[in-house]
Structure formats: structure tokens, C-alpha cells
Design an enzyme around this catalytic site. Structure first.
Site, PDB file in Angstrom:
ATOM      1  N   HIS A  18      62.096  90.132  13.047  1.00 38.12           N
ATOM      2  CA  HIS A  18      62.737  89.920  14.349  1.00 38.12           C
ATOM      3  C   HIS A  18      63.313  88.512  14.411  1.00 38.12           C
ATOM      4  O   HIS A  18      63.127  87.700  13.500  1.00 38.12           O
ATOM      5  CB  HIS A  18      61.805  90.259  15.512  1.00 38.12           C
ATOM      6  CG  HIS A  18      60.640  89.330  15.687  1.00 38.12           C
ATOM      7  ND1 HIS A  18      60.789  88.046  16.159  1.00 38.12           N
ATOM      8  CD2 HIS A  18      59.325  89.507  15.473  1.00 38.12           C
ATOM      9  CE1 HIS A  18      59.610  87.473  16.223  1.00 38.12           C
ATOM     10  NE2 HIS A  18      58.701  88.340  15.802  1.00 38.12           N
ATOM     11  N   HIS A  21      61.442  85.277  13.519  1.00 39.25           N
ATOM     12  CA  HIS A  21      61.160  84.985  12.109  1.00 39.25           C
ATOM     13  C   HIS A  21      62.243  84.125  11.470  1.00 39.25           C
ATOM     14  O   HIS A  21      62.003  83.472  10.465  1.00 39.25           O
ATOM     15  CB  HIS A  21      61.040  86.289  11.302  1.00 39.25           C
ATOM     16  CG  HIS A  21      59.831  87.093  11.648  1.00 39.25           C
ATOM     17  ND1 HIS A  21      59.870  88.445  11.874  1.00 39.25           N
ATOM     18  CD2 HIS A  21      58.540  86.720  11.834  1.00 39.25           C
ATOM     19  CE1 HIS A  21      58.659  88.874  12.164  1.00 39.25           C
ATOM     20  NE2 HIS A  21      57.838  87.848  12.154  1.00 39.25           N
ATOM     21  N   CYS A 124      41.433  88.470  19.557  1.00 39.32           N
ATOM     22  CA  CYS A 124      42.742  89.059  19.876  1.00 39.32           C
ATOM     23  C   CYS A 124      43.228  89.825  18.653  1.00 39.32           C
ATOM     24  O   CYS A 124      43.393  89.241  17.573  1.00 39.32           O
ATOM     25  CB  CYS A 124      43.768  87.997  20.261  1.00 39.32           C
ATOM     26  SG  CYS A 124      45.435  88.711  20.342  1.00 39.32           S
ATOM     27  N   CYS A 127      46.657  88.464  17.318  1.00 37.58           N
ATOM     28  CA  CYS A 127      46.577  87.236  16.503  1.00 37.58           C
ATOM     29  C   CYS A 127      45.715  87.455  15.276  1.00 37.58           C
ATOM     30  O   CYS A 127      45.714  86.619  14.378  1.00 37.58           O
ATOM     31  CB  CYS A 127      45.942  86.080  17.283  1.00 37.58           C
ATOM     32  SG  CYS A 127      46.774  85.609  18.778  1.00 37.58           S
ATOM     33  N   CYS A 143      45.409  87.529  25.920  1.00 36.34           N
ATOM     34  CA  CYS A 143      46.162  86.672  25.009  1.00 36.34           C
ATOM     35  C   CYS A 143      47.564  86.430  25.560  1.00 36.34           C
ATOM     36  O   CYS A 143      48.302  87.388  25.810  1.00 36.34           O
ATOM     37  CB  CYS A 143      46.258  87.316  23.619  1.00 36.34           C
ATOM     38  SG  CYS A 143      47.400  86.414  22.558  1.00 36.34           S
ATOM     39  N   HIS A 146      50.317  87.908  23.176  1.00 38.23           N
ATOM     40  CA  HIS A 146      50.429  89.353  22.962  1.00 38.23           C
ATOM     41  C   HIS A 146      50.223  90.183  24.216  1.00 38.23           C
ATOM     42  O   HIS A 146      50.365  91.403  24.182  1.00 38.23           O
ATOM     43  CB  HIS A 146      49.457  89.793  21.857  1.00 38.23           C
ATOM     44  CG  HIS A 146      49.785  89.158  20.544  1.00 38.23           C
ATOM     45  ND1 HIS A 146      49.180  88.003  20.104  1.00 38.23           N
ATOM     46  CD2 HIS A 146      50.706  89.483  19.608  1.00 38.23           C
ATOM     47  CE1 HIS A 146      49.698  87.655  18.942  1.00 38.23           C
ATOM     48  NE2 HIS A 146      50.623  88.526  18.629  1.00 38.23           N
ATOM     49  N   LYS A 293      59.468  85.242  26.705  1.00 39.39           N
ATOM     50  CA  LYS A 293      58.826  85.237  25.393  1.00 39.39           C
ATOM     51  C   LYS A 293      59.143  86.547  24.663  1.00 39.39           C
ATOM     52  O   LYS A 293      59.200  87.610  25.274  1.00 39.39           O
ATOM     53  CB  LYS A 293      57.318  85.124  25.607  1.00 39.39           C
ATOM     54  CG  LYS A 293      56.565  84.844  24.354  1.00 39.39           C
ATOM     55  CD  LYS A 293      55.181  84.338  24.672  1.00 39.39           C
ATOM     56  CE  LYS A 293      55.162  82.841  24.860  1.00 39.39           C
ATOM     57  NZ  LYS A 293      53.865  82.288  25.188  1.00 39.39           N
ATOM     58  N   LYS A 296      56.714  91.082  18.893  1.00 35.97           N
ATOM     59  CA  LYS A 296      56.681  92.459  18.393  1.00 35.97           C
ATOM     60  C   LYS A 296      55.767  93.312  19.253  1.00 35.97           C
ATOM     61  O   LYS A 296      56.068  94.457  19.547  1.00 35.97           O
ATOM     62  CB  LYS A 296      56.151  92.456  16.946  1.00 35.97           C
ATOM     63  CG  LYS A 296      57.208  92.165  15.926  1.00 35.97           C
ATOM     64  CD  LYS A 296      56.680  92.344  14.519  1.00 35.97           C
ATOM     65  CE  LYS A 296      55.939  91.101  14.056  1.00 35.97           C
ATOM     66  NZ  LYS A 296      55.629  91.084  12.636  1.00 35.97           N
TER      67      LYS A 296
HETATM   68  N1  MSP Z   1      51.118  86.334   9.067  1.00 35.06           N
HETATM   69  C1  MSP Z   1      51.011  85.207   9.910  1.00 35.06           C
HETATM   70  C2  MSP Z   1      51.382  83.933   9.162  1.00 35.06           C
HETATM   71  C3  MSP Z   1      50.529  83.648   7.964  1.00 35.06           C
HETATM   72  S1  MSP Z   1      51.026  82.172   7.188  1.00 35.06           S
HETATM   73  C4  MSP Z   1      49.851  81.891   6.054  1.00 35.06           C
HETATM   74  C5  MSP Z   1      51.952  85.341  11.115  1.00 35.06           C
HETATM   75  N2  MSP Z   1      52.937  86.233  11.006  1.00 35.06           N
HETATM   76  S2  MSP Z   1      54.011  86.520  12.154  1.00 35.06           S
HETATM   77  O1  MSP Z   1      54.848  87.571  11.638  1.00 35.06           O
HETATM   78  O2  MSP Z   1      53.380  86.753  13.394  1.00 35.06           O
HETATM   79  O3  MSP Z   1      54.839  85.188  12.299  1.00 35.06           O
HETATM   80  C6  MSP Z   1      55.550  84.637  11.210  1.00 35.06           C
HETATM   81  C7  MSP Z   1      56.246  83.344  11.629  1.00 35.06           C
HETATM   82  O4  MSP Z   1      57.208  83.648  12.628  1.00 35.06           O
HETATM   83  C8  MSP Z   1      55.304  82.314  12.230  1.00 35.06           C
HETATM   84  O5  MSP Z   1      55.696  81.011  11.839  1.00 35.06           O
HETATM   85  C9  MSP Z   1      55.518  82.479  13.708  1.00 35.06           C
HETATM   86  O6  MSP Z   1      55.235  81.333  14.453  1.00 35.06           O
HETATM   87  C10 MSP Z   1      57.001  82.773  13.718  1.00 35.06           C
HETATM   88  N3  MSP Z   1      57.404  83.429  14.955  1.00 35.06           N
HETATM   89  C11 MSP Z   1      56.987  84.626  15.435  1.00 35.06           C
HETATM   90  N4  MSP Z   1      57.606  84.842  16.625  1.00 35.06           N
HETATM   91  C12 MSP Z   1      58.419  83.819  16.907  1.00 35.06           C
HETATM   92  C13 MSP Z   1      59.345  83.520  17.915  1.00 35.06           C
HETATM   93  N5  MSP Z   1      59.544  84.305  18.942  1.00 35.06           N
HETATM   94  N6  MSP Z   1      60.061  82.378  17.776  1.00 35.06           N
HETATM   95  C14 MSP Z   1      59.933  81.542  16.701  1.00 35.06           C
HETATM   96  N7  MSP Z   1      59.057  81.786  15.752  1.00 35.06           N
HETATM   97  C15 MSP Z   1      58.240  82.883  15.861  1.00 35.06           C
HETATM   98  O7  MSP Z   1      51.759  84.635  12.076  1.00 35.06           O
END
Ligand code: MSP
Length: 469
Positions: A18, A21, A124, A127, A143, A146, A293, A296
């Protein structure tokens, strides 16, 4: 140290990528290109976090075999990263057999700091993490990321004795040995560290079967964060290989929500392994959509592919690298995106078209790229203030537009052709100097601009770089 090493968080593969990421990758790519601009060779890791209940449940829901499910999603992430113009040197999947084996070796090496205990606490599922009672109260039992109520879990688990390392971690963060950017997040984390309990680092197999088995205990699998954090060194070959050419990492890039794992558990693991701590931890903000915010789990995600399809890659990178702060939240709306596109077209697209047309009329030949010093730009980049560094380049572009208007080379061509040539040549040389650093942010467009203005005969691009809607 052979090459600076930059890492990105590895996303869960419970769905497709998304918009949020994109931030990790764009920032990592910008830093990498900047370092390469400064003459360094850089190692950049990316990857996917593929274990844990969240992913297992998703595959089951969709009736897809778990291995097929993670394989497909890992590919989507690789495609996504490429579509952002981001080039990594290493891609790790936590289901890689090498990673799994190395993770078990890491566990064994940490055994002096691991103990078994019964735990009851608030958890959570989004998380995949426990929260303290204080956080539970502050967030009123739900949370904030989420929007799911915390659940009470009671388990017999293995624990990592964070208390063995707490003081050492505090000292490293306070003295910037492990430098956290931005400073307000460093302060926030230091507050959290005070109450940080030992962390549970395993789950009973009956609850989570999709994970790496704990060595010597068939009834438990590793907590997904232990498995995931290890990726930063298993990809380098640890513990099979000497990783000192790359480790400690120059910069680890993470979103603000996962800073605490990277500033707490990860340093504890590294200290337990007798490895040095990373030099920098950069925590970026969140991308919101229409001020809300995006996540997913909530389901209000904007598909980045839709944004990329609208005007292509350069406007995407321009918006998220210039109009999104590196460290604060950034809001996406289609209106803001269109305004940003028009700015790009008016300031840069028009400049290129106009200048190249004037050069062609006056038979100006292509020029060499001059490397110029710009301490202000470097200072911003070194502080991870990428958007402000980008602003400096944009001021340079605005300056060139003003100069064309003021010096009127089209009028000069009639009265003093030699002077017109001189003015145009100087404009081209100055544009190429800016463009050299523009390549850090907008590599594709910078390449097009360099092609136009270094060619033997300067010709305007057949179609404008950023056509009007
Ligand atoms: N799997 C863990 C990370 C493990 S690292 C050893 C995770 N995954 S995640 O898919 O939830 O998030 C991946 C990255 O995307 C993280 O750096 C997270 O902060 C970032 N983001 C997820 N949603 C975001 C936004 N809405 N905006 C910016 N970054 C975001 O956490």
C-alpha cells in the site's frame, strides 16, 4: 567498513503493497543515490516479513496454500519496489531457508539472555506485539493504529532479558552512538525505554504454527519480530560469514510505529550477540489520506499503483520526496497531487522545453556536467532533511526561470547574438549542475534532461516532460 549499508523495514505479506510502504523505499533510495553521488558504493537491503499468525490466517481465509500465498505476495513487493525506481542490492524473505537456519543460530547465541516464563498481558494482533498496562490505559483498550481492541494473552514463552542491556541502550541513544532521527522521536523512545519489560520472544506452536521453530523446543516457534529483525544481518550472512564490511549499518529506515522494536529489542539482540549497534535510525512519519490514518487493517488504503498510473513515476517521487516531510506525517489528496504535478510541469517541464527550444534556435551545443559544491544541500541531506534539500534544488530551478525572463535571450538574439549565446550557454551549464543532484530524487527525469542538454545538438524533447492534463 567496505560499503555503507542501508536497511528498510520488511513489510508483512498479508496483502499487496500500500501507499505507506512507499515511504521506506523512497527514503532509502534517496539516501543511497546521495551516497553514490558522493562517490560511495552502497548496499541496500529490502525484503518481506513472511511468518506469523496474521499472514497464516489471511492465506487460510483465501483458501490459498500458505507457501503459495507468501510467494505471490513477495513478488508483488518486489515489483512494487521496482515500480518506484528503487534499486536494492539484496532482497531477503524470512522464509528463505538460509534465513531460518541463521535465525536459529542467532537464538542459540543469545541463550545466556533468554529464559522461560509465564506471561499474561495485553496484545495487539495487528502489531503482533504486547503493550504495557500504561499503554493499554492511555489508548483506552484499543490499538490506535489498528483500531482493534487489545486481547488478553496468557502464555508460557521464552523471554529476552532486555534488562541486561537497558542501561547500555539508553547510553547509546543519549550519546547518539545510536542516533535516532528526528530528535522528538528519540525523546519519546527514551521515555518508553524506562518501563520497557523483558520481551516475550516465542509463541506456543499450538497458537502460531507458521514460524521458525525454537531450537531444542518443538513446542514453540520464534516470535515474528525476533525472526524479522534478524533479517538485517542474516542477509549479510551472519553468523556464517564475517559481516564487518557492512555492519554496523549506516542507516536503518523505519516507520514511526516500529521505531520501538528497532530502538529497543534490536539493540538488545545486537548487544547480546556482541555486535555493534547501527549508527543511525531514521523514523519517518505516516502517509495519511485526506487527513485520515491509512492502514491495511482499517481498509482505507489508496492503491499506489493508481497514483503511479495517473502521471507516471517522476510526479510520484516528486510529491512524496518534496511535499512530504522526511520525518513528519504527510497527507495525500488527489487535489494536492494535481497541484504538485502542475508545479512540476510549470517550474521544471517548462524550463526544459523553453531553454531547449531557445538553444536549438541559437545553435547552442550540449555542455559538460559540472560538479558543484553546495554545503547547504549536503547539510540537509546529512540531517535526513531530504525535502528541504530538494527545496534547495527547486530554488535553483526558480532562479533559472527568473533569469530567462530577465535576460530575454530571444530579444538578445536579435540585437546581440553573441551575448544571447553566452547567456544561453550559462543557463544550460547551471541547469546541468542542478540536474546532477536532481538525479538523487528524480533519476528518470534527470537522465532525460542530461540527454537533452549534453547532446551535440540541443533539441527540445519531442513531447513535453510533463504534458498538461
Ligand atoms: N513487518 C514489520 C516490519 C519488520 S522490520 C524488521 C512491519 N510491516 S508493515 O507492513 O506493517 O510495515 C512496513 C513499513 O511500512 C514500516 O516501516 C511501517 O512503518 C511502514 N508503514 C506502514 N504504513 C504506513 C503509512 N501509512 N505511512 C508510512 N509508512 C507506513 O511493520
Amino acid at each position: 567498513m567496505k560499503e555503507p549499508y542501508i536497511t528498510t523495514a520488511i513489510p508483512y505479506v498479508n496483502g499487496k503493497p500500500h501507499l505507506g510502504h512507499a515511504m521506506d523505499y523512497l527514503l532509502a533510495d534517496t539516501l543511497r543515490r546521495y551516497m553514490m553521488y558522493c562517490g560511495k558504493k552502497v548496499r541496500l537491503q529490502a525484503g518481506t516479513d513472511e511468518h506469523g499468525n496474521k499472514i497464516f490466517k489471511k492465506a487460510a481465509e483465501q483458501g490459498v496454500d500458505i507457501q503459495d500465498f507468501v510467494d505471490q505476495n513477495a513478488l508483488k513487493f518486489q515489483d512494487f519496489i521496482h515500480s518506484l525506481g528503487v534499486e536494492y542490492t539484496d532482497f531477503i524473505r524470512t522464509t528463505d531457508p538460509d534465513h531460518e537456519r541463521r535465525c536459529q543460530a542467532i537464538w542459540e547465541k543469545l541463550s545466556d539472555h533468554i529464559y522461560k516464563d509465564k506471561y499474561e498481558g495485553w496484545y495487539c494482533e495487528g502489531c503482533e506485539g504486547y503493550v504495557t498496562d500504561k499503554e493499554y490505559e492511555d489508548n483506552h483498550g484499543e490499538c490506535p493504529d489498528h483500531k482493534k481492541p487489545y486481547i488478553k494473552l496468557s502464555e508460557e514463552n521464552y523471554y529476552l532479558r532486555i534488562s541486561d542491556f537497558k542501561e547500555r541502550i539508553r547510553e547509546a541513544i543519549e550519546t547518539d552512538e545510536l542516533k535516532i532521527t528526528p530528535v522528538f522521536r528519540k525523546k519519546e523512545f527514551l521515555n518508553l525505554l524506562k518501563d520497557m519489560p523483558d520481551v516475550s520472544i516465542s509463541r506456543p506452536k499450538e497458537q502460531v504454527e507458521w514460524g521458525i521453530p525454537v531450537p531444542g523446543d518443538d513446542s514453540q516457534v520464534m516470535y515474528v519480530w525476533i525472526d524479522a529483525l534478524s533479517n538485517y544481518i542474516t542477509i549479510l550472512g551472519y553468523p556464517d560469514k564475517d559481516i564487518s564490511d557492512y555492519w554496523p549499518a549506516h542507516t536503518q529506515i523505519v516507520g514511526k510505529d516500529i521505531l520501538r522494536f528497532h530502538a529497543g529489542i534490536w539493540p538488545a539482540m545486537l548487544l547480546g550477540l556482541d555486535l555493534p549497534l547501527s549508527h543511525n535510525l531514521l523514523a519517518h512519519g505516516f502517509v495519511t489520506v485526506n487527513g485520515e490514518k491509512m492502514s491495511k487493517s482499517i481498509g482505507n488504503v489508496v492503491d499506489p499503483v493508481e497514483i503511479l498510473d495517473k502521471h507516471g513515476l517522476t510526479p510520484f517521487r516528486y510529491f512524496f520526496l518534496r511535499h512530504a516531510s522526511t520525518t513528519d506525517d504527510a497527507d495525500f489528496t488527489w487535489d494536492k497531487y494535481e497541484a504538485s504535478y502542475n508545479e512540476l510541469a510549470n517550474d521544471l517541464g517548462n524550463l526544459v522545453q523553453r531553454l531547449a527550444t531557445l538553444c536549438k534556435k541559437n545553435s547552442i551545443s550540449g555542455q559538460k556536467v559540472e560538479k558543484r559544491e553546495n554545503p547547504d544541500f549536503d547539510a540537509r541531506m546529512e540531517k535526513y532533511e531530504f525535502n528541504f534539500a530538494f527545496d534547495i534544488l527547486w530554488e535553483g530551478i526558480a532562479e533559472l526561470n527568473k533569469r530567462i525572463d530577465a535576460e530575454k535571450p530571444w530579444a538578445l538574439a536579435k540585437t546581440d547574438p553573441e551575448k544571447a549565446k553566452e547567456v544561453l550557454t550559462k543557463l544550460v551549464v547551471d541547469l546541468l549542475a542542478i540536474n546532477d543532484r536532481l538525479a538523487i530524487f528524480l533519476p528518470d527525469t534527470a537522465k532525460q534532461i542530461a540527454d537533452v542538454f549534453t547532446a551535440t545538438e540541443i533539441q527540445p524533447p519531442a513531447t513535453p516532460l510533463f504534458p498538461k492534463n
